[in-house]
Design a protein around this motif. Structure first.
Motif, PDB file in Angstrom:
ATOM      1  N   SER A 125      -6.142   5.930   5.591  1.00 18.49           N
ATOM      2  CA  SER A 125      -6.707   5.686   4.264  1.00 18.49           C
ATOM      3  C   SER A 125      -8.225   5.757   4.308  1.00 18.49           C
ATOM      4  O   SER A 125      -8.860   6.330   3.416  1.00 18.49           O
ATOM      5  CB  SER A 125      -6.258   4.310   3.752  1.00 18.49           C
ATOM      6  OG  SER A 125      -6.744   4.066   2.457  1.00 18.49           O
ATOM      7  N   CYS A 126      -8.825   5.194   5.362  1.00 15.20           N
ATOM      8  CA  CYS A 126     -10.285   5.259   5.508  1.00 15.20           C
ATOM      9  C   CYS A 126     -10.739   6.702   5.693  1.00 15.20           C
ATOM     10  O   CYS A 126     -11.760   7.129   5.138  1.00 15.20           O
ATOM     11  CB  CYS A 126     -10.729   4.411   6.701  1.00 15.20           C
ATOM     12  SG  CYS A 126     -10.538   2.637   6.458  1.00 15.20           S
ATOM     13  N   ILE A 183      -5.635   4.569  -5.896  1.00 15.47           N
ATOM     14  CA  ILE A 183      -6.743   3.614  -5.801  1.00 15.47           C
ATOM     15  C   ILE A 183      -6.233   2.255  -5.322  1.00 15.47           C
ATOM     16  O   ILE A 183      -6.833   1.620  -4.438  1.00 15.47           O
ATOM     17  CB  ILE A 183      -7.458   3.477  -7.162  1.00 15.47           C
ATOM     18  CG1 ILE A 183      -8.156   4.790  -7.526  1.00 15.47           C
ATOM     19  CG2 ILE A 183      -8.472   2.333  -7.118  1.00 15.47           C
ATOM     20  CD1 ILE A 183      -8.831   4.764  -8.884  1.00 15.47           C
ATOM     21  N   LEU A 184      -5.124   1.796  -5.900  1.00 15.62           N
ATOM     22  CA  LEU A 184      -4.547   0.519  -5.476  1.00 15.62           C
ATOM     23  C   LEU A 184      -4.077   0.590  -4.024  1.00 15.62           C
ATOM     24  O   LEU A 184      -4.204  -0.382  -3.271  1.00 15.62           O
ATOM     25  CB  LEU A 184      -3.382   0.147  -6.391  1.00 15.62           C
ATOM     26  CG  LEU A 184      -3.747  -0.195  -7.837  1.00 15.62           C
ATOM     27  CD1 LEU A 184      -2.483  -0.443  -8.665  1.00 15.62           C
ATOM     28  CD2 LEU A 184      -4.661  -1.414  -7.885  1.00 15.62           C
ATOM     29  N   HIS A 197       2.428   1.675  -3.523  1.00 14.92           N
ATOM     30  CA  HIS A 197       1.445   2.167  -4.498  1.00 14.92           C
ATOM     31  C   HIS A 197       1.199   3.662  -4.306  1.00 14.92           C
ATOM     32  O   HIS A 197       1.116   4.424  -5.279  1.00 14.92           O
ATOM     33  CB  HIS A 197       0.125   1.407  -4.346  1.00 14.92           C
ATOM     34  CG  HIS A 197       0.094   0.092  -5.057  1.00 14.92           C
ATOM     35  ND1 HIS A 197       0.498  -0.065  -6.367  1.00 14.92           N
ATOM     36  CD2 HIS A 197      -0.319  -1.146  -4.642  1.00 14.92           C
ATOM     37  CE1 HIS A 197       0.349  -1.323  -6.736  1.00 14.92           C
ATOM     38  NE2 HIS A 197      -0.136  -2.001  -5.715  1.00 14.92           N
ATOM     39  N   GLY A 206      -7.425  -0.952   2.727  1.00 18.68           N
ATOM     40  CA  GLY A 206      -8.749  -1.445   3.090  1.00 18.68           C
ATOM     41  C   GLY A 206      -8.703  -2.907   3.500  1.00 18.68           C
ATOM     42  O   GLY A 206      -9.334  -3.318   4.484  1.00 18.68           O
ATOM     43  N   LYS A 207      -7.951  -3.713   2.750  1.00 23.58           N
ATOM     44  CA  LYS A 207      -7.783  -5.125   3.111  1.00 23.58           C
ATOM     45  C   LYS A 207      -7.048  -5.252   4.444  1.00 23.58           C
ATOM     46  O   LYS A 207      -7.366  -6.120   5.263  1.00 23.58           O
ATOM     47  CB  LYS A 207      -7.009  -5.856   2.011  1.00 23.58           C
ATOM     48  CG  LYS A 207      -7.767  -6.001   0.704  1.00 23.58           C
ATOM     49  CD  LYS A 207      -6.912  -6.688  -0.353  1.00 23.58           C
ATOM     50  CE  LYS A 207      -7.657  -6.807  -1.673  1.00 23.58           C
ATOM     51  NZ  LYS A 207      -6.811  -7.430  -2.731  1.00 23.58           N
ATOM     52  N   GLY A 218       0.816  -1.211   0.000  1.00 26.71           N
ATOM     53  CA  GLY A 218       0.000   0.000   0.000  1.00 26.71           C
ATOM     54  C   GLY A 218       0.849   1.260   0.000  1.00 26.71           C
ATOM     55  O   GLY A 218       0.570   2.222  -0.729  1.00 26.71           O
ATOM     56  N   LYS A 241      -5.371   2.441  -1.619  1.00 27.08           N
ATOM     57  CA  LYS A 241      -6.558   2.384  -0.752  1.00 27.08           C
ATOM     58  C   LYS A 241      -7.112   0.969  -0.670  1.00 27.08           C
ATOM     59  O   LYS A 241      -7.618   0.544   0.377  1.00 27.08           O
ATOM     60  CB  LYS A 241      -7.627   3.358  -1.261  1.00 27.08           C
ATOM     61  CG  LYS A 241      -7.314   4.818  -0.959  1.00 27.08           C
ATOM     62  CD  LYS A 241      -8.405   5.742  -1.464  1.00 27.08           C
ATOM     63  CE  LYS A 241      -8.183   7.177  -0.971  1.00 27.08           C
ATOM     64  NZ  LYS A 241      -6.890   7.730  -1.408  1.00 27.08           N
ATOM     65  N   GLN A 242      -7.029   0.226  -1.773  1.00 25.20           N
ATOM     66  CA  GLN A 242      -7.486  -1.163  -1.749  1.00 25.20           C
ATOM     67  C   GLN A 242      -6.643  -1.995  -0.785  1.00 25.20           C
ATOM     68  O   GLN A 242      -7.177  -2.805  -0.015  1.00 25.20           O
ATOM     69  CB  GLN A 242      -7.421  -1.753  -3.156  1.00 25.20           C
ATOM     70  CG  GLN A 242      -8.456  -1.191  -4.116  1.00 25.20           C
ATOM     71  CD  GLN A 242      -8.285  -1.713  -5.528  1.00 25.20           C
ATOM     72  OE1 GLN A 242      -7.302  -2.387  -5.855  1.00 25.20           O
ATOM     73  NE2 GLN A 242      -9.242  -1.402  -6.392  1.00 25.20           N
ATOM     74  N   CYS A 243      -5.334  -1.784  -0.819  1.00 21.34           N
ATOM     75  CA  CYS A 243      -4.444  -2.522   0.087  1.00 21.34           C
ATOM     76  C   CYS A 243      -4.718  -2.166   1.542  1.00 21.34           C
ATOM     77  O   CYS A 243      -4.820  -3.048   2.405  1.00 21.34           O
ATOM     78  CB  CYS A 243      -2.985  -2.225  -0.255  1.00 21.34           C
ATOM     79  SG  CYS A 243      -2.394  -3.011  -1.757  1.00 21.34           S
TER      80      CYS A 243
END
Length: 243
Positions: free
Chosen positions: A233-234, A194-195, A187, A201-202, A184, A197-199
C-alpha cells in the motif's frame, strides 16, 4: 448463556470456518453474539464466586489468538505465496494476504475482569471473518458478495471499537493488526481504495512500533503477510504521488 458454554459454541463455529462451512458458522455465531449480549445485560454484577470466575488461569485476547494459530506446516502452502515475494504486480490486490484464523477459547480457562469485553470481541471477530470468507467464495453474484463484505466491515468495526473504548490497543496488537488488515482488504475489494490505504497505513504504524520495541516475532507468516500488505500500500501511494 454462561461463558463456558459460549466458549464451546464459539470453538464449534471456528471448526466450521476451518472446514469452509461459512453459512453454518455465520448462523451459529450470530445466535452466539445475541445470546451472549443478553447474558451480559442480565449479569452486570456477576457473582465473583461463580464457577466461571474460579478457573485457575487468565488469558489475554492476543494469547487466545496465539494458541489458535495452526502449526507452520499447515499454513505454509496457503500463506507463503502472499509473503515470500518482494515484487509488486498488477495482481497484488487480488492476492492480498487475509488473516483467516478464527479465534478459539479454552473452555477451562478464566479471563480477567474484562472477560465480557474479551469474549464479545472474539465472537465478533469470528463472525466478521466468516462473512468475509463467505464473500470471497462468491464469484457470480456481485450484489450478494457486496452485502456480505459490508456486514463483515460493520462487525469488524464493532470489535475494533470495543478494544478502542476499553483502551486495549497496547496489549492486543495481534487482534488489532488482524482487523486492520482484513478491513483494508475488504475496502480494497469493494473499490474504496482511500479507506483501504488508511487501514494499511495504520497497520504499518503498528508494525513499525512493534519492530522498534522488538516485542513481536516477525518470522510468523501472518506478520509477514501484514508487512506485505502494508508495504504494498505504501509502495502504491508513493508511485501515485510520483506520477
Amino acid at each position: 448463556m454462561i461463558p463456558s458454554l459460549a466458549a464451546d459454541r464459539n470453538n464449534d463455529a471456528v471448526s466450521l470456518i476451518d472446514t469452509g462451512n461459512m453459512d453454518a458458522a455465520i448462523c451459529g455465531l450470530s445466535h452466539l453474539v445475541e445470546g451472549f449480549r443478553n447474558f451480559v445485560c442480565d449479569h452486570n454484577n456477576p457473582n465473583e464466586n461463580s464457577e466461571d470466575n474460579l478457573r485457575p488461569t487468565t488469558l489475554s485476547l492476543d494469547q487466545c489468538m496465539a494458541i489458535s494459530q495452526p502449526c507452520k506446516a499447515d499454513d505454509d502452502e496457503d500463506e507463503a505465496s502472499s509473503t515470500d515475494s518482494g515484487e509488486h504486480s498488477d495482481d497484488d490486490q487480488a492476492n492480498r494476504f487475509v488473516y483467516r484464523t478464527g479465534i478459539r477459547m479454552p473452555s477451562s480457562v478464566a479471563f480477567d475482569k474484562d472477560r465480557d469485553r474479551l469474549m464479545s470481541s472474539i465472537f465478533l471477530f469470528n463472525l466478521g471473518l466468516a462473512h468475509q470468507l463467505r464473500a470471497e467464495a462468491i464469484t457470480k453474484n456481485a450484489e450478494q458478495q457486496h452485502t456480505l463484505y459490508a456486514k463483515a466491515l460493520k462487525i469488524y468495526g464493532l470489535a475494533f471499537k470495543m478494544q478502542e473504548r476499553g483502551g486495549y490497543f497496547n496489549s492486543n496488537f495481534h487482534f488489532i493488526m488482524a482487523i486492520l488488515n482484513n478491513i483494508g482488504v475488504i475496502h480494497e475489494r469493494m473499490g474504496s481504495l482511500i479507506l483501504a490505504k488508511q487501514c494499511f497505513g495504520k497497520l504499518m504504524s503498528v508494525l513499525m512500533l512493534l519492530t522498534e520495541r522488538k516485542c513481536y516475532d516477525t518470522s510468523k507468516l501472518y506478520v509477514k503477510g501484514f508487512f506485505t500488505n502494508a508495504s504494498l500500500s505504501c509502495h502504491e501511494a508513493c508511485t501515485a504521488a510520483a506520477a
